[in-house]
Write a protein that holds these residues in place. Structure first.
Motif, short mmCIF file in Angstrom:
data_model
loop_
_atom_site.label_atom_id
_atom_site.label_comp_id
_atom_site.label_asym_id
_atom_site.label_seq_id
_atom_site.Cartn_x
_atom_site.Cartn_y
_atom_site.Cartn_z
N GLY A 1 5.60 23.87 2.06
CA GLY A 1 5.42 22.94 2.77
C GLY A 1 5.80 21.43 2.29
N HIS A 2 7.09 21.60 1.58
CA HIS A 2 7.45 20.42 0.82
C HIS A 2 6.42 19.43 0.29
CE1 HIS A 2 10.16 20.96 4.49
NE2 HIS A 2 10.99 21.16 3.36
N GLN A 3 5.38 20.12 -0.43
CA GLN A 3 4.20 19.54 -0.94
C GLN A 3 4.90 18.32 -2.22
OE1 GLN A 3 1.18 19.42 0.21
NE2 GLN A 3 2.15 20.87 1.55
N PRO A 4 4.25 17.29 -2.37
CA PRO A 4 2.91 16.96 -1.69
C PRO A 4 3.13 16.15 -0.32
CG PRO A 4 3.55 15.20 -3.50
CD PRO A 4 4.73 16.25 -3.45
N GLU A 5 4.14 16.50 0.47
CA GLU A 5 4.22 15.92 1.75
C GLU A 5 3.15 15.50 2.40
OE1 GLU A 5 6.64 17.25 5.71
OE2 GLU A 5 8.16 16.80 3.92
N PRO B 1 4.61 11.55 -9.97
CA PRO B 1 4.56 12.74 -10.90
C PRO B 1 4.67 14.04 -10.32
CG PRO B 1 2.93 11.06 -11.24
CD PRO B 1 3.39 10.82 -10.13
N GLU B 2 3.99 14.49 -9.24
CA GLU B 2 4.19 15.83 -8.56
C GLU B 2 5.49 15.93 -7.92
OE1 GLU B 2 1.93 18.43 -5.39
OE2 GLU B 2 1.12 16.74 -5.90
N VAL B 3 6.08 14.78 -7.41
CA VAL B 3 7.37 15.06 -6.81
C VAL B 3 8.50 15.18 -7.87
CG1 VAL B 3 9.02 13.67 -5.58
CG2 VAL B 3 6.82 13.73 -4.61
N ASP C 1 13.84 20.70 -11.75
CA ASP C 1 14.53 20.15 -12.73
C ASP C 1 15.66 19.35 -12.36
OD1 ASP C 1 12.96 21.31 -14.72
OD2 ASP C 1 14.30 22.89 -15.11
N GLY C 2 16.17 19.74 -11.31
CA GLY C 2 17.43 18.51 -10.75
C GLY C 2 17.09 17.62 -9.65
N VAL C 3 15.52 17.43 -9.49
CA VAL C 3 15.17 16.63 -8.46
C VAL C 3 15.54 15.07 -8.64
CG1 VAL C 3 13.02 16.02 -9.61
CG2 VAL C 3 13.15 16.01 -6.96
N GLN D 1 0.81 -1.28 0.16
CA GLN D 1 -0.02 -0.02 -0.09
C GLN D 1 0.85 1.35 -0.04
OE1 GLN D 1 -3.26 0.04 -0.53
NE2 GLN D 1 -2.99 -2.39 -0.76
N ILE D 2 2.16 1.16 0.75
CA ILE D 2 2.84 2.46 0.65
C ILE D 2 3.33 2.71 -0.72
CG2 ILE D 2 5.30 3.15 1.25
CD1 ILE D 2 4.97 1.58 4.05
N ALA D 3 3.56 1.53 -1.37
CA ALA D 3 4.32 1.54 -2.74
C ALA D 3 3.29 2.20 -3.80
CB ALA D 3 4.64 0.20 -3.28
N LYS D 4 1.90 1.84 -3.49
CA LYS D 4 0.91 2.44 -4.31
C LYS D 4 0.57 3.95 -4.07
CE LYS D 4 -1.91 -1.69 -4.90
NZ LYS D 4 -3.10 -2.35 -4.43
N ALA D 5 0.89 4.34 -2.59
CA ALA D 5 0.76 5.77 -2.50
C ALA D 5 1.79 6.44 -3.19
CB ALA D 5 0.70 5.89 -0.80
N VAL D 6 3.03 6.16 -3.09
CA VAL D 6 4.22 6.73 -3.84
C VAL D 6 3.93 6.84 -5.15
CG1 VAL D 6 6.77 6.37 -4.51
CG2 VAL D 6 6.13 5.68 -1.97
#
Length: 198
Positions: free
Chosen positions: A168-172, A128-130, A135-137, A118-123
């Motif tokens: 706020g480090h979104q989407p944290e 895509p947003e992360v 550009d350098g993430v 379930q964690i993998a699915k949440a990731v």
């Protein structure tokens, strides 16, 4: 004046107040890539033949001596050239990338754990947003089968971190709330830490 490139038997030189030198030796030729600030001039000086290995070594020696004249003293410059570097340990280390880590504990065997699934699915939902944060993430996923740790490490260039932190480090927030609701997940935490490839 310093060498800034060799291409098709043409030697280029240029002038600027600040230089960042990146040298690459490929096969029997030399390519020197230099990042410039605005306002520089280049002048081609024709070479009579392509650079051989001996010529390449000689040119590299000249370039290294030229580059060192513009380099500030200190061990930090030898490893990094970014103007945004921050020194640590009395200059013995420096960093220009910052990581935000999201972590938690899961239950069960790593190969069959439903909470880890379930964690993998949440990731996957937030990935895509992360990846659009900068550009350098870079994004690293860490799973320990012994300690039952799950970690997601999101590292961005220092110049991009401030704006992301202010937001706020979104989407944290949404991600953490989602994994907190997963049965078997505990100790949901975050940490800000430098993360450098050395």
């Amino acid at each position: 004046t310093s060498v800034i490139g060799i291409s098709s038997g043409t030697l280029y030189t240029g002038r600027t107040k600040e230089r960042k030198h990146h040298i690459h030796v490929v096969s029997r030729s030399v390519t020197v890539a230099t990042t410039y600030l605005p306002h520089f001039a280049t002048h081609p000086l024709e070479l009579h033949r392509p650079a051989t290995m001996k010529t390449s070594v000689a040119i590299l020696s000249v370039l290294a001596a030229s580059a060192s004249a513009f380099a500030p003293a200190g061990p930090a410059f030898a490893r990094h050239s970014s103007a945004l570097n921050v020194d640590l340990a009395n200059g013995a280390m420096s960093f220009d990338r910052v990581c935000r880590e999201w972590r938690c504990k899961y239950e069960g065997d790593k190969a069959t754990s439903e909470s880890l699934e379930q964690i993998a699915k949440a990731v996957e939902e937030v990935l895509p947003e992360v990846k659009s944060i900068s550009d350098g993430v870079t994004v690293n996923r860490l799973v320990c089968g012994g300690c039952l740790d799950f970690k997601l490490m999101i590292t961005v260039p220092l110049e991009d971190f401030g704006a992301w932190e202010e937001g706020g480090h979104q989407p944290e927030e949404a991600f953490l709330e989602k994994i907190k609701a997963i049965d078997g997940v505990s100790q949901v935490e975050t940490q800000t830490i430098t993360n450098m490839l050395i």
